[in-house]
Design an enzyme around this catalytic site. Structure first.
Site: not given
Ligand SMILES: [Mn+2]
Ligand SMILES: [Mn+2]
Ligand SMILES: [Mn+2]
Lengths: 302, 302, 302
Positions: A25, A140-141, A159
């Site tokens: 990514e 989160s998506a 995290k």
């Protein structure tokens, strides 16, 4: 989604030769680390994939062109871009960014979507997004994407500034298989063990490859999450991490930091308060995950 | 879903002539306004779409027949039906209603589903559903539908009796692109600006059409949300709106109104307390959204 | 998902003869009841389906082989297996279990997935999972599966140790049609009426079959939930059930039972405190649901 994909030369060749490909990514490059650590780490991750016998494909959007396998020059452009000039791209951002021919660095969700479109089904990252501590509706998506897009993701957990128990609940609700690599518990990014039990684990590459193969054979319509603890040498302990996070959150409060600004502030403070050891851990786990993804992809080569 | 669709003559002709089509919903007709405002507004919305050069298709279920483009007579039947005699139809209601050959007015989610089945990919409405204030697990099915059905929805945001920050969180989790039309902030139905930042915005029809085209070219499996503020002349201010809502909620409490009865009660009180100005705003934004959807559809004509 | 399905002889014959098939689950066998009640009930459920004129197909994973229609011998192996030796299999568990050639008993979500793969579209169970009382983010994967997998599920509602109002909210958000069979309210497993209104109901087999047929004709991409109250003769009253649950939860607290251990502890206490009447209700409702699923399947035979 039907992107008009641009393939890097190395990826095109890997596709021709049936070499296993591992996606990487770009949010870590544009938002996760500063230059030159970001570029060095991205290149070292690519090398780790290569050393495992697979081909790395770092994904990003370059001026409206969805690119599978950035060149070193493109990677450097991303790494040296002014912070904020390249937008993070998750599922919701593709159409707006492409409609304006803008660049974008891909989040975990964004990378899964482009990887799936490019028929790459394994991807290494640092940590996935999750549920925010104290904000249980800020989900989160990445978690919903893992529930619907067939890409295996190798990460070091999430995290611990996130709410990890709720993150596991959402992943269960979304039907996402989570497999600990040589661990029965969820790793917590900088630390090796959150204390939270995982439903499944594998002991070695062969077992990981068997699970990955079974998932692939199912033509599953959801992701597969491998959680790989940060290497022991660079791991922080849970105690010191909790102390650091508590201090960082207290400083955020004291400075009246609010909303979306909290996470970057806290993460910055974590680096500072850990005297750089969190950065070292971050780099180590990224490379470790790239290596593991490469090894699984090669072991499961069809 | 595979409906046995009944096409109105004007829609059949538009399909033949490759005229862009804009879907319109019927819940506003049966539940949103009283006669004759509901019928007048529905017809004015159809005209606004026509004036933009597109064909309106008002969607509904007539005695078990899923209809794409109600006739004026059918619209009048819906508009004059006894309140409660025609059920609202969201995703969960199609099979039960069709199994009994009943009529149904389509919610935002229901309209998206029928539009997608009819290959209409843009739709104008007033406001979308959201997360209920004080009931964060009461999440409208509109939000999940936007996450999985490829229809562009032009709306004026969501009503501020909802929890707008949580509504944005859910849309992010569902991966829904939200684009402000000539605004950087989420509009709040009766008011132009909720103060909540949007991830994307466009400045004009050309930019909106480019985003819509990019989204369409992606063959995206999720919706695209354009938020278009109520016209300035008819907008209420945030202060007066908050005062009105606080009063309306207090009256609901005082009258011991509970559960599903709260929203209609509060909305009724809002009309009363605003001395009809909320109804005027509602009508203005509906027509404004129909116009914008028509203009985007025409600008992006293939 | 693309399983390499193993069909039992009776199911293979039913497929050949176009006999309607009703799927049954195996979690109730391995985790829901003790031997020999579990085996007896499973066989009585199969008989109830047969008496209705349909073919039962009890689903499970036998040593890594996804099996549609366990033999009586395989059922007995499941029923007499040591508790914990056969894992529950929901959506997230397929790849990890199949990657290790393990056995698995299928939850509601797992059964829906295998049934859909085997083109069986109706399934009888006891109760569906839901949202946990006091833990609103602990949402069963059954609810999301009902939102995306086209199988009709006949159940007696969900256990009242769950948060039933929130469970209904999640089902609404997921767009799941819920239809009360001869009831306007959600049944609560051991008791006939939770007091919570359902959006739809049917009065008899013909109406149920019409709704099921409408849903099937839609090619819906979500489930269809029929809720069928426990037979009156074996039902517990809401008052005694609440008293029992309160006691059971108090005992769990007193014994410091936490997390995933709470539900099995509380359910065990419920059996004990009801002096076996909850077990009797459980058996009665399972058989009643198998019968109803068989009758609907036969009435809707194509
Ligand atoms: Mn968020
Ligand atoms: Mn609701
Ligand atoms: Mn759970």
């Amino acid at each position: 989604m039907n992107f008009d994909l641009q393939f890097g030369a190395h990826v095109a060749e890997a596709l021709k030769n049936n070499t296993p490909i591992v996606a990487l990514e770009t949010t870590v490059v544009t938002h996760g680390m500063a230059y030159p650590s970001n570029l060095e780490t991205a290149l070292t991750m690519e090398n780790a994939v290569k050393e495992a016998g697979a081909c790395p494909a770092t994904l990003g959007i370059v001026d409206g062109q969805v690119t599978v396998g950035l060149t070193e020059e493109q990677l450097k452009d991303f790494a040296t871009s002014e912070r904020g000039s390249i937008a993070k791209c998750s599922r919701r951002d593709f159409a707006p960014l492409l409609g304006k021919n803008q660049s974008g660095s891909l989040t975990v969700a964004g990378t899964m979507i482009v990887a799936a479109a490019a028929k790459i089904d394994i991807f290494a990252t640092g940590g996935i997004g999750g549920v925010h501590r104290g904000h249980p509706f800020d989900v989160s998506a990445d978690l919903t994407e893992l529930g619907k897009t067939p890409v295996a993701v190798v990460c070091a957990g999430a995290k611990s500034i996130l709410d990890l128990p709720l993150t596991l609940e959402v992943l269960e609700t979304q039907g996402v298989p989570i497999v600990g690599y040589q661990t029965k518990n969820l790793p917590a990014f900088y630390t090796r063990d959150s204390g939270l039990a995982l439903p499944h684990s594998v002991d070695n590459i062969a077992e990981a490859a068997a699970t990955y193969t079974a998932w692939r054979d199912l033509g599953a319509d959801s992701g597969l999450l491998f959680t790989n603890p940060v290497p022991e040498a660079d791991a922080l302990s849970n105690d010191e991490m909790e102390t650091i996070i508590d201090k960082a959150i207290a400083e955020a409060d004291a400075n009246n930091i609010k909303g979306a600004a909290v996470t970057p502030f806290v993460l910055g403070k974590v680096v500072e308060l850990s005297e750089g050891r969190s950065l070292k851990a971050n780099i180590a786990l990224l490379i470790n995950n790239a290596k593991l993804a490469g090894e699984i992809a090669v072991a499961a080569k069809r």
